[in-house]
Write a protein that holds these residues in place. Structure first.
Motif, short mmCIF file in Angstrom:
data_model
loop_
_atom_site.label_atom_id
_atom_site.label_comp_id
_atom_site.label_asym_id
_atom_site.label_seq_id
_atom_site.Cartn_x
_atom_site.Cartn_y
_atom_site.Cartn_z
N ASP A 1 -33.47 -7.90 -7.36
CA ASP A 1 -32.80 -9.08 -6.79
C ASP A 1 -32.30 -8.84 -5.37
O ASP A 1 -31.29 -9.39 -4.95
CB ASP A 1 -31.63 -9.51 -7.68
CG ASP A 1 -30.54 -8.44 -7.75
OD1 ASP A 1 -30.82 -7.28 -7.38
OD2 ASP A 1 -29.41 -8.77 -8.16
N ARG B 1 -31.79 3.10 -10.36
CA ARG B 1 -32.07 2.01 -11.30
C ARG B 1 -31.02 0.91 -11.19
O ARG B 1 -31.36 -0.28 -11.23
CB ARG B 1 -32.11 2.56 -12.73
CG ARG B 1 -32.23 1.48 -13.78
CD ARG B 1 -32.21 2.05 -15.19
NE ARG B 1 -33.47 2.65 -15.54
CZ ARG B 1 -33.70 3.23 -16.72
NH1 ARG B 1 -32.74 3.30 -17.62
NH2 ARG B 1 -34.88 3.75 -17.00
N TYR C 1 -28.46 -7.60 -4.81
CA TYR C 1 -28.07 -6.39 -5.53
C TYR C 1 -26.85 -6.66 -6.41
O TYR C 1 -25.82 -5.99 -6.32
CB TYR C 1 -27.80 -5.24 -4.57
CG TYR C 1 -28.97 -4.91 -3.67
CD1 TYR C 1 -30.15 -4.40 -4.20
CD2 TYR C 1 -28.91 -5.14 -2.30
CE1 TYR C 1 -31.24 -4.12 -3.37
CE2 TYR C 1 -29.99 -4.84 -1.47
CZ TYR C 1 -31.15 -4.35 -2.02
OH TYR C 1 -32.22 -4.06 -1.21
N ALA D 1 -29.53 1.54 -20.51
CA ALA D 1 -28.94 0.46 -19.70
C ALA D 1 -27.44 0.69 -19.50
O ALA D 1 -26.91 0.48 -18.40
CB ALA D 1 -29.18 -0.89 -20.38
N ARG E 1 -29.38 -0.07 -8.62
CA ARG E 1 -29.53 -0.88 -7.41
C ARG E 1 -30.82 -1.70 -7.41
O ARG E 1 -30.82 -2.85 -6.95
CB ARG E 1 -29.50 0.02 -6.17
CG ARG E 1 -29.52 -0.78 -4.85
CD ARG E 1 -28.94 0.00 -3.73
NE ARG E 1 -28.98 -0.72 -2.46
CZ ARG E 1 -28.08 -1.61 -2.05
NH1 ARG E 1 -27.05 -1.90 -2.84
NH2 ARG E 1 -28.19 -2.23 -0.88
N THR F 1 -26.81 3.57 -17.08
CA THR F 1 -27.08 3.15 -15.70
C THR F 1 -25.81 2.61 -15.05
O THR F 1 -25.53 2.87 -13.88
CB THR F 1 -28.19 2.09 -15.68
OG1 THR F 1 -29.37 2.66 -16.25
CG2 THR F 1 -28.47 1.61 -14.27
N HIS G 1 -33.32 -2.01 -10.14
CA HIS G 1 -34.03 -2.36 -11.36
C HIS G 1 -34.20 -3.87 -11.52
O HIS G 1 -35.23 -4.34 -12.03
CB HIS G 1 -33.29 -1.79 -12.58
CG HIS G 1 -34.06 -1.90 -13.86
ND1 HIS G 1 -35.26 -1.27 -14.06
CD2 HIS G 1 -33.81 -2.59 -15.01
CE1 HIS G 1 -35.73 -1.55 -15.28
NE2 HIS G 1 -34.86 -2.35 -15.87
N ASP G 2 -33.22 -4.66 -11.09
CA ASP G 2 -33.29 -6.11 -11.28
C ASP G 2 -34.20 -6.79 -10.27
O ASP G 2 -34.56 -7.95 -10.46
CB ASP G 2 -31.89 -6.73 -11.19
CG ASP G 2 -31.01 -6.30 -12.36
OD1 ASP G 2 -31.57 -5.90 -13.40
OD2 ASP G 2 -29.78 -6.35 -12.23
N ALA H 1 -26.07 -6.37 -9.66
CA ALA H 1 -25.55 -5.37 -10.58
C ALA H 1 -24.82 -4.26 -9.84
O ALA H 1 -23.73 -3.83 -10.23
CB ALA H 1 -26.69 -4.79 -11.43
N TRP H 2 -25.41 -3.79 -8.76
CA TRP H 2 -24.79 -2.75 -7.94
C TRP H 2 -23.42 -3.20 -7.45
O TRP H 2 -22.43 -2.46 -7.58
CB TRP H 2 -25.72 -2.43 -6.77
CG TRP H 2 -25.19 -1.45 -5.77
CD1 TRP H 2 -24.40 -1.72 -4.69
CD2 TRP H 2 -25.42 -0.03 -5.73
NE1 TRP H 2 -24.11 -0.59 -3.98
CE2 TRP H 2 -24.73 0.48 -4.59
CE3 TRP H 2 -26.13 0.84 -6.53
CZ2 TRP H 2 -24.75 1.82 -4.25
CZ3 TRP H 2 -26.15 2.18 -6.19
CH2 TRP H 2 -25.47 2.66 -5.06
N GLU I 1 -38.38 5.60 -12.15
CA GLU I 1 -38.32 5.28 -13.57
C GLU I 1 -39.06 6.31 -14.41
O GLU I 1 -38.61 6.70 -15.49
CB GLU I 1 -38.91 3.88 -13.81
CG GLU I 1 -38.02 2.74 -13.36
CD GLU I 1 -36.73 2.67 -14.16
OE1 GLU I 1 -36.79 2.65 -15.40
OE2 GLU I 1 -35.66 2.67 -13.54
#
Length: 710
Positions: free
Chosen positions: A532, A525, A536, A442, A527, A445, A529-530, A538-539, A426
């Motif tokens: 989770d 980011r 994963y 964002a 993969r 990303t 950033h969250d 978002a990924w 980051e």
């Protein structure tokens, strides 16, 4: 990076470029012969984000600030005063700041005075004053104090002259005269000449006699420059350019007066960071025009630009950093910009990178390949190399032996001793993209997973509907990246259009975010950033969207997306089924294209990469899924599977080369060469050349051997 130069020796060595321009060695201030005589070029260091332009300018400042008049100005951060009048502009603000920095005493020489600049700044500051708003006039006048203090410290800092100017303003209004810019400028200049300037300094008013329509009369010139400044547009640009000339003339006079001859050594230095911005151009172009017209001065202007193709560099003499170590020719032509020497900053070398790592890991606990891996990941950007080397220094020695470039990005680093550690990836991303707003970062990303503008807009329409229903946010971000010096949105390579429909893909895919380091950081980011894991979400959502975009056919783009999701069976099967095709080079290209997929890794993973076991044949996979294949086809399938995982691991910028995997890759390629009926030569050549490419930190050549020795 101030204690060691790491490739910047060409500028800061005792006989380097800076010494030959300034006439002094750094720190010791011994005399050096001027390379360019009385016509020094404006020197511009070019390079993208993270290439060390700002750091280099600061090193020059640190090396010379006590030896010669010097100023460093960031053209991206000229502070705008609160509640200023229309007599302030970024140019006048920058000139005032430069004068204040250039004025202090150095090397026993008296401070530099700026009477001409002070008069001009006072004249243009007065353009909107009125008796009804004398508080604004008071604020504007008080802001001139630091510049006037260069003329006379005691008088400039006093407030008596401010009261006298305000009194003249009131008298002008009482006499019924309109508060015109020219009349106010003349009244202001008269007060300064009477109350602040000494007898010899009052002659500086005459310099404005050369201004447009002044006819040799300095008072008329000051009146006209204020009128032009108030009109804006081209007239204001002319006025600002003349004020730049006033700064340069004051510096020149400091070096040529009878009482100063022999008391000053070297030349004054103006350092302009981010000079590719409009303010930089407004400060540099007047100097270039005057020099092209035959006027000579003593000022060394050294600037930086992220845009190497900037219009202001169109006829510049261009050299790379190592080439200016001993000589930097800059022949002047008829074009104004021929007075510019553009020096391209080059990436750090392997030896310089290893030196940085040795500084932070003197015991050599890290893998010997780690500096090379970091060099490949960062592209040799000093910013990235220095930060990742610093991370190594903060890693416990017991853990250093398992470090990879990817593992370094997962860690935290103490950038400042008085601040807590911050995430490496980051931090580096913020340093490379400081101008992006949070919502833009964002969106970028998400778009970093795209190959081109078409797939980026598809992602935007699906994943970023709140930002842009039609996907135009992708185009806006493309333009923002380009404006910030990053290439973006390039077209696919030849043949790649057909790849989406099942045709041959080039070995090197194009990307919406073309810079490898920037793309890796954005995908990191996406993969992690969250936080989770192991979902994963978002990924997976982004790559599933791209999977849908490319349709159901097992084309290279779709297979690459499957690898990004951790699904390798489709790619192995497709490569096995097309292995017998006569176009073996095309088959190898598809292999390289598919394995360019980002590996869906887990954070903070130490030890062997899971792809290594497959590549070495220690993980045969779900053998039951091969039911129905004959023995030869099964063997081919497993060989392709091992090869795919080997290439995927060896070309991953976040992993390190593994000699065992390199050897196994070569073995599999030779085995496949023996299996192919008509195209064994490209496979055999790949077995010879690809290991050589990998060990040289190059991408595997396509066709094999085309980069040999590069």
């Amino acid at each position: 990076m101030d204690r060691e130069l790491y490739g910047r020796e060409a500028v800061l060595e005792p006989s380097g470029l800076a010494a030959r321009l300034i006439g002094l060695t750094p720190h010791a201030f011994a005399g050096v012969r001027y390379e360019h005589g009385d016509d020094p070029p404006v020197t511009v260091f070019t390079g993208g984000r993270g290439m060390g332009k700002t750091a280099l300018l600061k090193q020059i400042r640190n090396a010379y600030r006590r030896g010669t008049p010097l100023a460093l100005l960031d053209c991206a951060h000229v502070e705008e005063p609160a509640e200023h009048g229309p007599g302030w502009s970024p140019v006048t603000g920058a000139l005032a700041e430069l004068a204040v920095q250039l004025s202090p005493r150095v090397l026993s020489a008296k401070p530099v005075e700026f009477p001409r600049l002070a008069l001009g700044l006072a004249a243009v500051a007065s353009i909107s004053w009125s008796q009804e708003d004398d508080e604004r006039a008071r604020r504007d006048l008080q802001r001139l104090g630091p510049v006037l203090s260069t003329v006379d410290e005691s008088r400039g800092a006093a407030s008596t002259w401010v009261g006298k100017v305000l009194a003249k303003l009131a008298a002008t209004v009482a006499d019924g005269a309109a508060p015109l810019a020219g009349l106010l400028a003349e009244a202001t200049a008269e007060t300064l000449l009477e109350d602040v300037f000494g007898r010899y300094q009052r002659r500086s008013e005459g310099w404005y006699g050369d201004y447009r329509s002044a006819g040799g009369n300095g008072k008329l010139g000051l009146r006209q420059i204020a009128v032009d400044f108030s009109q804006g547009g081209g007239r204001r640009a002319d006025a600002e350019g003349f004020l730049v000339g006033a700064l340069v003339e004051d510096l020149r006079r400091a070096y040529v007066g009878l009482t100063r001859r022999g008391t000053r050594r070297g030349r004054p230095v103006i350092l302009l960071d981010n000079a590719h911005l409009p303010l930089g151009r407004r400060l540099v172009e007047p100097v270039l025009r005057d020099r092209a017209g035959g006027r000579r001065d003593q000022v060394v202007v050294i600037a930086s630009s992220r845009d190497r193709d900037h219009e202001g560099l169109r006829r510049a003499a261009r050299l790379k950093l190592p080439e200016v170590a001993h000589r930097a020719p800059c022949p002047r032509g008829t074009d104004v910009t021929s007075g510019v020497l553009a020096v391209e900053l080059t990436p750090l070398s392997a030896a310089q990178t290893r030196s940085l790592f040795d500084r932070h890991d003197p015991a050599g606990r890290t893998p010997p390949e780690l500096p090379g891996g970091v060099l490949r990941l960062t592209g040799g950007r000093p910013l990235g190399v220095a930060l990742l080397a610093q991370v190594v220094g903060g890693t416990p020695e017991r853990d250093r032996g398992a470090l990879t470039p990817g593992a370094l990005l997962d860690l935290a680093v103490e950038v400042r001793e008085d601040s807590p550690a911050v995430p490496v990836a980051e931090t580096l991303l913020d340093l490379l993209l400081p101008a992006l707003r949070p919502e833009e970062a964002a969106a970028l990303t998400v778009l970093a997973a795209a190959h081109d503008e078409e797939s980026a807009r598809a992602l935007a329409r699906t994943r970023l509907r709140a930002a842009s229903v039609e996907g135009d946010v992708a185009l806006r971000l493309r333009d923002a990246l380009r404006a910030d010096g990053w290439a973006a949105g390039t077209a696919r390579p030849d043949g790649a259009e057909a790849a989406g429909a099942g045709g041959r893909a080039g070995a090197a895919p194009s990307y919406f975010v073309t810079d490898p380091l920037l793309r890796v950081l954005l995908l990191h980011r996406l993969r992690f950033h969250d936080g989770d894991a192991p979902a994963y979400a978002a990924w997976r959502a982004v790559h599933e969207t791209l999977l849908t975009h490319y349709g159901p056919r097992p084309a290279p783009y779709r297979l690459r997306q499957e690898l990004a999701l951790g699904r390798t069976d489709g790619a192995v099967t497709a490569l096995r089924e097309t292995f017998a095709d006569p176009d073996v080079n095309g088959w190898l290209d598809r292999l390289l294209f598919v394995t360019s997929a980002p590996f869906p890794r887990d954070p903070h993973r130490f030890g062997d990469d899971p792809r290594r076991a497959v590549a070495l044949g220690r993980d045969p996979g779900a053998v039951g899924e091969l039911t129905g294949l004959d023995e030869g086809t099964t063997a081919l399938h497993q060989s392709v599977r091992r090869l795919l995982h080997a290439v995927w691991l060896l070309t991953d910028p976040l992993a390190l080369p593994d000699d065992d995997v390199v050897a196994r890759m070569a073995h599999e390629l030779r085995e496949l060469s023996g299996r192919h009926l008509t195209g064994s030569l490209p496979l055999w050549d790949a077995a010879t050349h690809w290991p050589r490419d990998i060990r040289a930190w190059r991408a595997p050549s396509s066709p094999p051997g085309s980069q040999d020795g590069a």
